[in-house]
Each structure stands twice: as C-alpha cells, then as structure tokens.
Design an enzyme around this catalytic site. Structure first.
Site, PDB file in Angstrom:
ATOM      1  N   ARG A 184       0.838  -1.215   0.000  1.00 47.16           N
ATOM      2  CA  ARG A 184       0.000   0.000   0.000  1.00 47.16           C
ATOM      3  C   ARG A 184       0.867   1.257   0.000  1.00 47.16           C
ATOM      4  O   ARG A 184       0.511   2.257  -0.591  1.00 47.16           O
ATOM      5  CB  ARG A 184      -0.956  -0.018   1.204  1.00 47.16           C
ATOM      6  CG  ARG A 184      -1.776   1.237   1.345  1.00 47.16           C
ATOM      7  CD  ARG A 184      -3.041   1.057   2.170  1.00 47.16           C
ATOM      8  NE  ARG A 184      -2.889   0.214   3.339  1.00 47.16           N
ATOM      9  CZ  ARG A 184      -2.223   0.546   4.451  1.00 47.16           C
ATOM     10  NH1 ARG A 184      -1.627   1.717   4.541  1.00 47.16           N
ATOM     11  NH2 ARG A 184      -2.153  -0.295   5.466  1.00 47.16           N
TER      12      ARG A 184
ATOM     13  N   TYR B 138     -17.031  18.260 -13.820  1.00 48.54           N
ATOM     14  CA  TYR B 138     -17.361  16.831 -13.920  1.00 48.54           C
ATOM     15  C   TYR B 138     -18.243  16.452 -12.723  1.00 48.54           C
ATOM     16  O   TYR B 138     -17.897  16.762 -11.579  1.00 48.54           O
ATOM     17  CB  TYR B 138     -16.076  15.996 -13.947  1.00 48.54           C
ATOM     18  CG  TYR B 138     -16.320  14.533 -13.685  1.00 48.54           C
ATOM     19  CD1 TYR B 138     -17.137  13.785 -14.520  1.00 48.54           C
ATOM     20  CD2 TYR B 138     -15.758  13.904 -12.571  1.00 48.54           C
ATOM     21  CE1 TYR B 138     -17.384  12.447 -14.258  1.00 48.54           C
ATOM     22  CE2 TYR B 138     -16.003  12.571 -12.310  1.00 48.54           C
ATOM     23  CZ  TYR B 138     -16.825  11.846 -13.161  1.00 48.54           C
ATOM     24  OH  TYR B 138     -17.078  10.538 -12.896  1.00 48.54           O
TER      25      TYR B 138
ATOM     26  N   ASP C 145      -7.996  19.853 -13.422  1.00 45.69           N
ATOM     27  CA  ASP C 145      -8.342  18.504 -13.877  1.00 45.69           C
ATOM     28  C   ASP C 145      -8.177  18.536 -15.393  1.00 45.69           C
ATOM     29  O   ASP C 145      -8.999  19.101 -16.111  1.00 45.69           O
ATOM     30  CB  ASP C 145      -9.786  18.159 -13.478  1.00 45.69           C
ATOM     31  CG  ASP C 145     -10.171  16.754 -13.944  1.00 45.69           C
ATOM     32  OD1 ASP C 145      -9.523  16.235 -14.872  1.00 45.69           O
ATOM     33  OD2 ASP C 145     -11.142  16.189 -13.399  1.00 45.69           O
TER      34      ASP C 145
ATOM     35  N   LYS D 113      -8.967   7.505 -18.877  1.00 46.63           N
ATOM     36  CA  LYS D 113      -9.365   8.056 -20.192  1.00 46.63           C
ATOM     37  C   LYS D 113      -8.207   7.988 -21.192  1.00 46.63           C
ATOM     38  O   LYS D 113      -7.734   6.913 -21.476  1.00 46.63           O
ATOM     39  CB  LYS D 113      -9.900   9.471 -19.999  1.00 46.63           C
ATOM     40  CG  LYS D 113     -10.842   9.634 -18.799  1.00 46.63           C
ATOM     41  CD  LYS D 113     -12.115   8.824 -18.915  1.00 46.63           C
ATOM     42  CE  LYS D 113     -12.989   9.087 -17.687  1.00 46.63           C
ATOM     43  NZ  LYS D 113     -14.124   8.214 -17.574  1.00 46.63           N
TER      44      LYS D 113
HETATM   45  N1  PLP Z   1     -12.391  13.979 -14.207  1.00 45.41           N
HETATM   46  C1  PLP Z   1     -13.060  14.026 -15.361  1.00 45.41           C
HETATM   47  C2  PLP Z   1     -12.992  15.252 -16.212  1.00 45.41           C
HETATM   48  C3  PLP Z   1     -13.833  12.922 -15.754  1.00 45.41           C
HETATM   49  O1  PLP Z   1     -14.532  12.984 -16.911  1.00 45.41           O
HETATM   50  C4  PLP Z   1     -13.889  11.782 -14.930  1.00 45.41           C
HETATM   51  C5  PLP Z   1     -14.688  10.601 -15.315  1.00 45.41           C
HETATM   52  O2  PLP Z   1     -15.404  10.607 -16.284  1.00 45.41           O
HETATM   53  C6  PLP Z   1     -13.174  11.794 -13.729  1.00 45.41           C
HETATM   54  C7  PLP Z   1     -12.437  12.904 -13.389  1.00 45.41           C
HETATM   55  C8  PLP Z   1     -13.257  10.623 -12.773  1.00 45.41           C
HETATM   56  O3  PLP Z   1     -12.496   9.576 -13.214  1.00 45.41           O
HETATM   57  P1  PLP Z   1     -12.725   8.042 -12.796  1.00 45.41           P
HETATM   58  O4  PLP Z   1     -13.954   7.585 -13.497  1.00 45.41           O
HETATM   59  O5  PLP Z   1     -11.457   7.404 -13.246  1.00 45.41           O
HETATM   60  O6  PLP Z   1     -12.895   8.011 -11.312  1.00 45.41           O
END
Ligand code: PLP
Length: 381
Positions: free
Chosen positions: A53, A105, A177, A202
């Site tokens: 961990r 998001y 982000d 992604k």
């Molecule tokens: N940030 C953005 C812009 C996203 O579109 C997403 C998921 O679609 C996330 C964060 C969260 O990612 P995860 O699904 O890997 O937890």
C-alpha cells in the site's frame, strides 16, 4: 534513468519511469505482485520497498512517468480519477472553501457536495468563463480554484493563466483537472497551476480497460505530503497490474492524441455543416466561443466534441441508436469512438441540453466515422 527534463514529450512517454531490470536484463518491466518485502538484517528496508500500500515498483515507475509527462516534481497514483480528486480535497481543513466550475465533472461536484460538505468544506460552483464572477466568489477561506478546461460536455474553455493569477493573488492554489485535454494537448503546470490531476482511465490509459487517477504536483511541498498521506493511509492505490497496463499505454499517447484530435476536428467540421445539427461544441472550430482561448493555451483542440440536434432529444436518441461504428457508452479517451446522450447520465441537477450527443473520437479511419454518422443523421427525424 535515460531521460532528463530537456527530452521531448515523445521521448519521455517512452522512457520515463522505465528501466531495464538490473537482475534479469528484461527490457519490459515485470509485474510486482508481492504485497510485502524482505527486511534487511538490521531491520531496515534498504531496497526502498516495505508494504504494497505504501510502495510498489510498478506504481513508483508509473508515478515517475506521469510526473515527467507534465513537468511536475512528484506524482501520486490512485485507483480512480475521483480517488485522486478526493485526495486533494482531503488535504483541506474544516472551514476551507473551493471554487469549482459550474459545469464541473459531476463526480467531482458530487464529492464536494455530498462528502466534503459534511466535513465543513464548502464549494461554490461558478461560471469560470467570467473572471469577475470567480473574483466575487473568493473568500479569505478559499484554498483551491478547481479548473476544468475544456469542460464536459460543452467543451467550454477557460483562461488558465488568468485563473492562476486570481488564485495566487488570494493565497489559493490553482488545481487543474486536465483529463479532457491530456498532457499532450495542454500543460497546466507550465501555465502556472500548482497541481494537475487526471482520470488516467481516459486518454492516458487509452484502451478502456483500466481505472486510475493521478495527482501531479509542481513542487514536493506540504500540500503534496497531504496527498501522499491520503494515498498511503487512505489506501486507494492502483493494483500493480493496473500500473503496468498504464505504463504500456503511455509511449503511444502523443501519437494517439494527435489522431484523436485530427478525427475530432474533422467530425466537428462535418457536423457543423449538417442541416440537422443545430450546434457543435468544439474549440477547434473557428466560430466556437472558446476558439481564441483554446488556441492560446492548447497545442491541439482535443479528442472530444459534442453537438445538438435540431429535432431535440428524439432526434439525438435516434442518431445514437443508428450509428454502427460509434459505441453507445459513457467514458472517453479509448481507441474506439463512443457516443453518449449525456443528459441521460449526468444526474438530476443536470443542465445539459436534451438534444446533445457527446462524442469521444476514436482512432478509426475518419472517412468511416463520417460515413457512419452521416448515415445515422440521414435516417433520423
Ligand atoms: N475527471 C473528469 C474530467 C472525468 O470525466 C472523470 C470521469 O469521467 C473523472 C475525473 C473521474 O475519473 P474516474 O472515473 O477514473 O474516477
């Protein structure tokens, strides 16, 4: 370590975090599944690993690579993008305040509204295209301005440099982000942000087969120590196999992004000229409201776009039902093109237009993608 900070991003993507295995000479690293490591005779851990961990060779390699790609000092990898975002918020204190985009998001907004609000961390969701609105929401307790550009699913871009200036002049940190863009398309740390975070699920993963997230920090400072603590004490770490899969994807990232962006641009241009389409949201279109700022701060315009149908929700649903090559699915950034009726899955507070379809442009031949969407549009109401 074969690379240094002067290497181009393609070289970093291939080499950073990878080393020939000293014991075997293996060029491709193995997967270290062991959860525990041998102590030295004196009780120490000279080799640097103690317990899975806290430390794992695959995760350390991934963190080195992801930090190098963004020009950061350090990185911490997590088991999902929201776990990475949560680790940043876990460094806040009760009473602290966050300013986030109104079209943030929804998973990040939900974290702030439903988890962190309980710990007395407040958040204001504002239109970040309007700097005066951001300024008027700043309070002495504001600790983070959370930036997402381009936004989801309207692809609105905000001025990163201006938001960083605003944050820093009020003693807050600027966190981006950058999931929609990727480090190939946009480089928030170079634009002044303190921290950049991704859902590596992604574009970085690129195959839709691994969940992950990362926090990359410009400095190895006390804020990053909090993120590291959230990772090791909170335990939302990625598995060694997931780290290995991500490392396998990174060398092709620059080339994949180029193709995602080229295909998105061509799809946006095609849809823009189609009589059944009432609006296309893509910063690469000259008439797009975000074109000027995107041109300033992005090297390409990204692999995501959205469009609205003249015929409203029924027409949008009909197009999504007819396409053959595009898969009806949420998420984005994989090799296959995806299409999604975004309002259907963005929660009860959603303001996403019902006529809107979001596209993640994949790596198929662009003529096949255009033929497919053109046929679906021809059949729609
Ligand atoms: N940030 C953005 C812009 C996203 O579109 C997403 C998921 O679609 C996330 C964060 C969260 O990612 P995860 O699904 O890997 O937890």
């Amino acid at each position: 370590m074969k690379t240094d900070k002067n290497c181009r991003i393609q070289t970093l993507a291939v080499h950073a975090g990878h080393d020939v295995d000293a014991a075997t000479g293996a060029v491709t690293e193995g997967i270290h599944l062991s959860t525990t490591y041998e102590r030295d005779p004196d009780g120490g851990y000279e080799r640097g690993y103690m317990y899975g961990r806290n430390s794992n060779p695959n995760r350390f390699g991934l963190e080195t690579a992801l930090s190098a790609l963004d020009g950061g000092a350090v990185a911490a990898a997590f088991s999902s993008g929201v776990a990475a975002a949560a680790a940043i918020f876990q460094g806040l204190m009760p009473g602290d305040h966050v300013i986030a985009p109104i079209d943030c998001y929804y998973g990040t907004a939900r974290l702030l509204k439903q988890l962190f609000a309980k710990w007395n961390v407040s958040a204001s969701f504002v239109d970040m295209t309007r700097l005066d609105t951001v300024r008027s929401n700043l309070t002495p307790d504001t600790k983070i301005i959370w930036i997402e550009t381009p936004s989801n699913p309207l692809l609105r871009c905000v001025d990163i440099v201006a938001l960083v200036e605003l944050a820093h002049s009020h003693g807050a940190r600027a966190v981006a982000d950058n999931t929609f863009a990727s480090p190939i398309v946009q480089r928030p740390l170079e634009l002044g942000c303190d921290v950049v975070t991704y859902s590596t699920t992604k574009f970085l993963g690129g195959r839709g087969d691994v969940l992950g997230g990362v926090v990359v920090s410009k400095d190895d400072d006390e804020h990053f120590a909090q993120v590291r603590a959230a990772q090791a004490f909170g335990g939302a770490v990625p598995s060694p196999f997931d780290c290995w899969l991500l490392m396998r994807s990174l060398p092709t990232l620059p080339y994949r992004m180029q193709a995602h962006c080229d295909n998105a641009q061509r799809l946006a241009e095609f849809l823009h000229s189609h009589p059944k389409v009432s609006a296309v949201h893509y910063p690469g279109l000259e008439g797009d409201s975000s074109h000027a700022i995107a041109k300033q701060q992005m090297s390409h315009f990204g692999g995501m776009l959205s469009f609205e149908m003249e015929g409203g929700k029924p027409a949008a649903m009909a197009v999504a039902a007819k396409v053959q090559l595009f898969t009806r699915a949420t998420s984005f950034g994989g090799v296959e093109s995806l299409i999604e009726h975004h309002a259907s899955m963005s929660g009860p507070d959603s303001t996403v237009p019902e006529a809107l379809l979001r596209i993640s442009a994949g790596l198929e031949h662009i003529d096949d993608l255009i033929d497919d969407i053109s046929n679906a549009l021809a059949d729609s109401v």
